[in-house]
Design an enzyme around this catalytic site. Structure first.
Site, PDB file in Angstrom:
ATOM      1  N   TYR A 100      -1.929  -7.275  17.016  1.00 33.86           N
ATOM      2  CA  TYR A 100      -2.254  -6.473  15.834  1.00 33.86           C
ATOM      3  C   TYR A 100      -3.565  -5.716  16.039  1.00 33.86           C
ATOM      4  O   TYR A 100      -3.648  -4.516  15.765  1.00 33.86           O
ATOM      5  CB  TYR A 100      -2.335  -7.374  14.604  1.00 33.86           C
ATOM      6  CG  TYR A 100      -2.560  -6.624  13.319  1.00 33.86           C
ATOM      7  CD1 TYR A 100      -1.525  -5.908  12.722  1.00 33.86           C
ATOM      8  CD2 TYR A 100      -3.799  -6.615  12.691  1.00 33.86           C
ATOM      9  CE1 TYR A 100      -1.720  -5.210  11.536  1.00 33.86           C
ATOM     10  CE2 TYR A 100      -4.009  -5.931  11.508  1.00 33.86           C
ATOM     11  CZ  TYR A 100      -2.960  -5.225  10.945  1.00 33.86           C
ATOM     12  OH  TYR A 100      -3.162  -4.533   9.779  1.00 33.86           O
ATOM     13  N   ASN A 152       2.408   4.650   7.289  1.00 28.00           N
ATOM     14  CA  ASN A 152       2.042   3.364   6.705  1.00 28.00           C
ATOM     15  C   ASN A 152       2.858   2.199   7.246  1.00 28.00           C
ATOM     16  O   ASN A 152       2.400   1.061   7.222  1.00 28.00           O
ATOM     17  CB  ASN A 152       2.205   3.442   5.185  1.00 28.00           C
ATOM     18  CG  ASN A 152       2.010   2.102   4.521  1.00 28.00           C
ATOM     19  OD1 ASN A 152       0.903   1.576   4.447  1.00 28.00           O
ATOM     20  ND2 ASN A 152       3.101   1.526   4.026  1.00 28.00           N
ATOM     21  N   ASP A 154      14.218   2.237  10.232  1.00 34.34           N
ATOM     22  CA  ASP A 154      13.351   1.359  11.012  1.00 34.34           C
ATOM     23  C   ASP A 154      12.602   2.271  11.975  1.00 34.34           C
ATOM     24  O   ASP A 154      13.174   2.808  12.925  1.00 34.34           O
ATOM     25  CB  ASP A 154      14.185   0.331  11.775  1.00 34.34           C
ATOM     26  CG  ASP A 154      13.331  -0.599  12.629  1.00 34.34           C
ATOM     27  OD1 ASP A 154      12.117  -0.342  12.766  1.00 34.34           O
ATOM     28  OD2 ASP A 154      13.882  -1.567  13.174  1.00 34.34           O
ATOM     29  N   LYS A 162      -3.964  -1.594  16.088  1.00 32.09           N
ATOM     30  CA  LYS A 162      -4.730  -0.834  15.106  1.00 32.09           C
ATOM     31  C   LYS A 162      -5.918  -0.112  15.749  1.00 32.09           C
ATOM     32  O   LYS A 162      -6.320   0.960  15.305  1.00 32.09           O
ATOM     33  CB  LYS A 162      -5.181  -1.754  13.973  1.00 32.09           C
ATOM     34  CG  LYS A 162      -4.019  -2.284  13.129  1.00 32.09           C
ATOM     35  CD  LYS A 162      -3.157  -1.160  12.568  1.00 32.09           C
ATOM     36  CE  LYS A 162      -2.076  -1.673  11.627  1.00 32.09           C
ATOM     37  NZ  LYS A 162      -1.263  -0.584  11.037  1.00 32.09           N
ATOM     38  N   SER A 189      -6.640  -0.433  10.183  1.00 39.60           N
ATOM     39  CA  SER A 189      -7.082  -1.722   9.652  1.00 39.60           C
ATOM     40  C   SER A 189      -8.545  -1.908  10.000  1.00 39.60           C
ATOM     41  O   SER A 189      -9.031  -1.364  11.001  1.00 39.60           O
ATOM     42  CB  SER A 189      -6.261  -2.860  10.264  1.00 39.60           C
ATOM     43  OG  SER A 189      -6.807  -4.129   9.945  1.00 39.60           O
ATOM     44  N   ILE A 225       0.833  -1.207   0.000  1.00 40.60           N
ATOM     45  CA  ILE A 225       0.000   0.000   0.000  1.00 40.60           C
ATOM     46  C   ILE A 225       0.866   1.255   0.000  1.00 40.60           C
ATOM     47  O   ILE A 225       0.557   2.238  -0.681  1.00 40.60           O
ATOM     48  CB  ILE A 225      -0.946  -0.023   1.214  1.00 40.60           C
ATOM     49  CG1 ILE A 225      -1.975  -1.158   1.066  1.00 40.60           C
ATOM     50  CG2 ILE A 225      -1.661   1.316   1.379  1.00 40.60           C
ATOM     51  CD1 ILE A 225      -2.768  -1.449   2.333  1.00 40.60           C
TER      52      ILE A 225
END
Length: 265
Positions: free
Chosen positions: A162, A97, A70, A166, A149, A19
């Site tokens: 995760y 992103n 990083d 998000k 997400s 993306i």
């Protein structure tokens, strides 16, 4: 192409694939000077060359430059922002992103995986936004787009770190929108569903992500999603451009699903 971002400087973290790379291409095709970051220098240099050679980018006068970083490391975030702003032209758009997908339940997620996920998916978003805000303010306003997400809006099995990360990005987006709207700085989040990014098909790019069975993911999408397929990176990137552009000038604090209807249930 309409030159929507001509004269503007855009920073895309994690812009060497997926993306992020698709968004960098579209920004550059709209005339922007785009900076992309990533941990793997060979991949970043290849993306820089490929995007710079894009005929539509060249016609629009867009430029793409790569910086190795990083974003889980504070010093890398500081160095990237210093390099972007030292090059001149200010900063008008930040697309946060960069991120990681590591699977596991509360019991099976390791301390290292939890820390890596939160460091990159949450802390880096805060850190890069904090560094960008003075420059967006100096430019008279701008936009921050955070890559969240659909799993930040609904739960998912075997993805506790995760989902937590998000969800935090979405709440951070709302909080920053309230803090900075009066300064002409809009902050929104794009919430992609399952997207057919490169590392799903190329294990060599998957070091920071849980392995994906592409055939299984495609079959699941056909069976369960109202739009019965996976998204493409370009489909998500077009929404990123919308949220970053004057076309969405009265939108801030929005968490916009781009998930084929998955969260409409």
């Amino acid at each position: 192409m309409s030159g929507l971002f001509t004269g503007r400087v855009v920073l895309v973290t994690g812009g060497t694939a997926g993306i992020g790379k698709a968004a960098a291409r579209l920004f550059a095709r709209e005339g922007a000077r785009v900076w992309i970051t990533g941990r793997r220098e060979p991949l970043g240099r290849a993306a820089e060359a490929q995007l710079g050679a894009d005929e539509a980018v060249q016609r629009a006068g867009g430029v793409v430059r790569f910086l190795a970083a990083d974003h889980a490391r504070a010093e890398d975030c500081v160095r990237v922002m210093a390099a972007v702003t030292a090059a001149g032209g200010g900063l008008h758009v930040l697309f946060n992103n960069a991120g990681v997908v590591l699977r596991g339940s509360a019991e099976t997620t390791s301390e290292a995986d939890w820390s890596r996920t939160l460091d990159l998916n949450v802390t880096a978003v805060w850190r890069m936004s904090r560094l960008a805000l003075p420059h967006l303010r100096a430019a008279g306003g701008g936009a921050i787009v955070n890559n969240a997400s659909d799993w930040g809006l609904v739960g998912a099995a075997d993805a506790v770190a995760y989902c937590a990360s998000k969800g935090a990005v979405i709440q951070m987006t709302r909080a920053m929108a309230l803090d900075h709207g009066h300064e002409g700085i809009r902050v929104n989040a794009v919430c992609p569903g399952d997207t057919r990014v490169e590392h799903w098909a190329d294990p060599g790019l998957a070091a920071d992500h849980a392995p994906v069975d592409l055939a299984r993911a495609e079959a699941f999408a056909r069976e369960h999603f109202p739009i019965p397929r996976l998204a493409t990176p370009d489909e998500v990137a077009r929404v990123v451009l919308f949220l970053a552009s004057d076309a969405s000038s009265y939108l801030t604090g929005v968490a916009l699903p781009v998930d084929g209807g998955n969260t409409a249930r």
